[in-house]
Design a protein around this motif. Sequence first.
Motif, PDB file in Angstrom:
ATOM      1  N   PHE A 185      -8.302   2.327  -1.156  1.00  0.00           N
ATOM      2  CA  PHE A 185      -7.656   3.023  -0.168  1.00  0.00           C
ATOM      3  C   PHE A 185      -7.028   4.168  -0.633  1.00  0.00           C
ATOM      4  O   PHE A 185      -6.859   4.688  -1.743  1.00  0.00           O
ATOM      5  CB  PHE A 185      -6.288   2.353   0.819  1.00  0.00           C
ATOM      6  CG  PHE A 185      -6.920   1.150   1.406  1.00  0.00           C
ATOM      7  CD1 PHE A 185      -7.045   1.390   2.838  1.00  0.00           C
ATOM      8  CD2 PHE A 185      -6.687  -0.289   0.976  1.00  0.00           C
ATOM      9  CE1 PHE A 185      -7.379   0.345   3.521  1.00  0.00           C
ATOM     10  CE2 PHE A 185      -7.049  -1.327   1.895  1.00  0.00           C
ATOM     11  CZ  PHE A 185      -7.465  -0.806   2.880  1.00  0.00           C
ATOM     12  N   PHE A 186      -6.920   5.166   0.466  1.00  0.00           N
ATOM     13  CA  PHE A 186      -6.327   6.734   0.052  1.00  0.00           C
ATOM     14  C   PHE A 186      -4.607   6.435  -0.018  1.00  0.00           C
ATOM     15  O   PHE A 186      -4.289   6.715   1.235  1.00  0.00           O
ATOM     16  CB  PHE A 186      -6.947   7.637   1.188  1.00  0.00           C
ATOM     17  CG  PHE A 186      -6.532   9.021   0.757  1.00  0.00           C
ATOM     18  CD1 PHE A 186      -7.048   9.708  -0.389  1.00  0.00           C
ATOM     19  CD2 PHE A 186      -5.713   9.656   1.454  1.00  0.00           C
ATOM     20  CE1 PHE A 186      -6.587  10.923  -0.526  1.00  0.00           C
ATOM     21  CE2 PHE A 186      -5.339  11.294   1.362  1.00  0.00           C
ATOM     22  CZ  PHE A 186      -5.891  11.796   0.263  1.00  0.00           C
ATOM     23  N   VAL A 187      -4.342   6.157  -1.175  1.00  0.00           N
ATOM     24  CA  VAL A 187      -2.729   5.809  -0.915  1.00  0.00           C
ATOM     25  C   VAL A 187      -2.036   6.935  -0.937  1.00  0.00           C
ATOM     26  O   VAL A 187      -2.165   8.009  -1.588  1.00  0.00           O
ATOM     27  CB  VAL A 187      -2.534   5.023  -2.434  1.00  0.00           C
ATOM     28  CG1 VAL A 187      -0.986   4.725  -2.614  1.00  0.00           C
ATOM     29  CG2 VAL A 187      -3.407   3.952  -2.804  1.00  0.00           C
ATOM     30  N   ILE A 188      -0.870   6.997  -0.107  1.00  0.00           N
ATOM     31  CA  ILE A 188      -0.401   7.907   0.495  1.00  0.00           C
ATOM     32  C   ILE A 188       0.717   8.530  -0.782  1.00  0.00           C
ATOM     33  O   ILE A 188       1.105   9.778  -0.588  1.00  0.00           O
ATOM     34  CB  ILE A 188       0.700   7.863   1.703  1.00  0.00           C
ATOM     35  CG1 ILE A 188       1.306   8.929   2.531  1.00  0.00           C
ATOM     36  CG2 ILE A 188       1.721   6.571   1.342  1.00  0.00           C
ATOM     37  CD1 ILE A 188       0.327   9.757   3.136  1.00  0.00           C
ATOM     38  N   THR A 189       1.254   7.862  -1.508  1.00  0.00           N
ATOM     39  CA  THR A 189       2.073   8.222  -2.657  1.00  0.00           C
ATOM     40  C   THR A 189       1.412   8.914  -3.876  1.00  0.00           C
ATOM     41  O   THR A 189       1.781   9.451  -4.518  1.00  0.00           O
ATOM     42  CB  THR A 189       2.660   6.804  -3.446  1.00  0.00           C
ATOM     43  OG1 THR A 189       1.596   5.839  -3.718  1.00  0.00           O
ATOM     44  CG2 THR A 189       3.450   5.901  -2.294  1.00  0.00           C
TER      45      THR A 189
END
Length: 306
Positions: A185-189
């Motif tokens: 996933f494209f991790v927001i953090t």
Amino acid sequence: MLSSFFSKSKPINFIIVALYMFVLYAIAYYKKGFTLNYSTLLMFFGGFMAYGLTMLAVNLITQKNDLTQKSTNTIMLFVFLTTILPSSLTNAALLLSNLFVVLGMRSVLNLRNGKHIKSNILDASLCIGVASIAYFWSIGFIAIVFLGIFYFEPKNYRNWIIPIIGLLIVYLISNCFTLLFYDSFFVITEYIEPISFSVEGYAYKGGVFSIGVLTICTLFFFTIYLIKFNRKPTKSKPFLKLIISQLLIAIAIVMIVPNKNTAEMVFIACPLAIIGTTYLEMDHGKFLQEINFWVFLLLPFMFLLF
């Protein structure tokens, strides 16, 4: 005479400006030092394509919205302001981000005609979202979209929601991409970058020079622009306020980004070139006009070569 040449807006003007851009762009890469391989060449030509398209987009914004006279003064100033920041010319991600910021600004200014309001807002939001993927802090220009809504179409509450939807769309598409190619996933953090007010990255000779020249240009051009602001047609003032806002947001981004090295100042170039054109369009007399243009043309060479 340079002043008479740049006072025209003909295809030959754009070709010569593009060649001038390419020479300075190639010198910046040469000075940085790079090895000839597939990935380097891809970054070199991809970065220049983004750089050239940004120049054309800046010209389109100014001419379509009557922000300046029909000339190539603005793009000449844009090239000057970017080439005194050689670290930005060798950063393809920043050049790509700046291109999408300028394209987003174009969509915001299109709100004035009252047609396709929602699609223009969405387009601007998507452009800013894509720009932030290439360089995170360019997401600050989403404020320009909200200002555009405020100036041109504030009463429809749905318009205020569209920018958030645009950013979410970019985030979802980014997730699809990373899942498909990286199985993650494209991790927001990991996407969000920290804030830093440190200026240690500017503590070298080239950085001090770039900051000094850009600061002088900003203060000088901005002061003249404010003096001339009240003389501008009333219908164009919302546009001018958006350009000023774009400049102020760009300066704010420069102040808070981590890992400063002057490359991030490239966001200042577009609004400052438009603002600075007001100075070039003033009647200074032929001699002073020629001096101005020769300084803008030769100073980047002096900086890059010596």
